[in-house]
Design an enzyme around this catalytic site. Sequence first.
Site, PDB file in Angstrom:
ATOM      1  N   ASP A  14       0.379  -6.957  11.363  1.00 29.63           N
ATOM      2  CA  ASP A  14       0.704  -5.598  10.889  1.00 29.63           C
ATOM      3  C   ASP A  14       0.462  -4.644  12.061  1.00 29.63           C
ATOM      4  OD1 ASP A  14       1.337  -3.441   9.163  1.00 29.63           O
ATOM      5  OD2 ASP A  14      -0.749  -3.182   8.560  1.00 29.63           O
ATOM      6  N   SER A  15       0.879  -3.397  11.880  1.00 27.98           N
ATOM      7  CA  SER A  15       0.580  -2.393  12.895  1.00 27.98           C
ATOM      8  C   SER A  15      -0.905  -2.044  12.877  1.00 27.98           C
ATOM      9  CB  SER A  15       1.398  -1.127  12.610  1.00 27.98           C
ATOM     10  OG  SER A  15       1.167  -0.721  11.273  1.00 27.98           O
ATOM     11  N   TYR A  46       3.936   2.416  12.996  1.00 28.21           N
ATOM     12  CA  TYR A  46       5.308   1.914  13.101  1.00 28.21           C
ATOM     13  C   TYR A  46       6.293   2.819  12.368  1.00 28.21           C
ATOM     14  CZ  TYR A  46       4.275  -2.726  15.131  1.00 28.21           C
ATOM     15  OH  TYR A  46       3.924  -3.758  15.958  1.00 28.21           O
ATOM     16  N   GLY A  47       5.805   3.448  11.307  1.00 21.56           N
ATOM     17  CA  GLY A  47       6.688   4.253  10.456  1.00 21.56           C
ATOM     18  C   GLY A  47       7.366   5.391  11.186  1.00 21.56           C
ATOM     19  N   CYS A  78       3.831  -6.289   6.909  1.00 22.17           N
ATOM     20  CA  CYS A  78       4.198  -4.899   7.193  1.00 22.17           C
ATOM     21  C   CYS A  78       5.645  -4.711   6.739  1.00 22.17           C
ATOM     22  CB  CYS A  78       4.075  -4.647   8.693  1.00 22.17           C
ATOM     23  SG  CYS A  78       4.716  -3.053   9.232  1.00 22.17           S
ATOM     24  N   CYS A 192       4.507  -0.141   1.498  1.00 22.68           N
ATOM     25  CA  CYS A 192       3.840  -0.187   2.802  1.00 22.68           C
ATOM     26  C   CYS A 192       2.528  -0.887   2.521  1.00 22.68           C
ATOM     27  CB  CYS A 192       3.589   1.236   3.315  1.00 22.68           C
ATOM     28  SG  CYS A 192       2.459   1.282   4.741  1.00 22.68           S
ATOM     29  N   THR A 193       2.182  -1.868   3.335  1.00 20.39           N
ATOM     30  CA  THR A 193       0.992  -2.670   3.016  1.00 20.39           C
ATOM     31  C   THR A 193      -0.306  -1.855   3.118  1.00 20.39           C
ATOM     32  OG1 THR A 193       1.033  -3.486   5.305  1.00 20.39           O
ATOM     33  CG2 THR A 193       2.034  -4.891   3.605  1.00 20.39           C
ATOM     34  N   HIS A 194      -0.256  -0.712   3.776  1.00 21.95           N
ATOM     35  CA  HIS A 194      -1.448   0.143   3.810  1.00 21.95           C
ATOM     36  C   HIS A 194      -1.732   0.788   2.444  1.00 21.95           C
ATOM     37  CE1 HIS A 194      -1.230   0.027   8.228  1.00 21.95           C
ATOM     38  NE2 HIS A 194      -2.419   0.585   8.240  1.00 21.95           N
TER      39      HIS A 194
END
Length: 268
Positions: A14-15, A46-47, A78, A192-194
């Site tokens: 992921d970022s 990344y977004g 991600c 978004c995985t966050h």
Amino acid sequence: MQSPAPDAPILFFDSGLGGLTVLGPTRALLPTAPIVYAADYAGLPYGQKSEDELAARVPALLGRLVERYQPRLAVIACNTASTIALAHVRAALDLPIVGTVPAIKPAAKLTKSGVIGVLGTEATVRQPYVDDLSARFADGKTVLRHGSPGLVTGAEAKLRGEPVDPAVIARAIAGLRDQPGGDAIDVIVLACTHFPLLADELQTAAGPGVKLIDGADGIARRIADLTKGQPWPAVATPGLAVFTRSAERPPPPLATLAPYGIDRIETI
Ligand code: DGL
């Protein structure tokens, strides 16, 4: 295909720390799986990067990581990287790659009002990949999208034990609700995985009539499926986290990662 060595890891990418939300349910299914968790802190967020930049950066970095850690499988944990670079990565690397794409299909099954919200990064919500998922799986439904970079910052802060600005949460929900038809949203896809790291805050802001969903459990099942029958260590081996070097953003304290079975940090 030849069986991997028991100590061949699963590589998560992921970022930042968002991919931990995919690592968590994977660990629950595969408790002794060796893990390398890689975060591109030098590239976060990344977004806010362009498609061209990510289509070049993600395969190149994953190539380096695969060479270095020799994983049995790589997970792009991600949505931004997956919706833009998954095909490029698959073309460049010779190992199974699992991507993370917005959970629009399950959302379309869940909605009663027929209006779904998709909360992602700015780059994810503008992807043709999302148009395609909506056309294939949410035909006849309304899919409203909103990109929130603030939630990425908020999720990183929360994991480090720092406060999350409530205005950021409120703005993210308003970004969906304030669109025409938005007050009928009854399912929000955390694309978004966050964002699942902020699920409690988002749920409170969205209210009890809205269901939040994400794809993490489905991805964990897919990983377990793809590695079925492969040998694993008899007991859990501590995981490794790797961060690309960033002057502004040092890796988090190990205590942040320890609940995910990680006990070593490397910077590359
Ligand atoms: N965690 C990432 C995602 O799922 C992106 C966060 C970012 O770097 O902007 O899209």
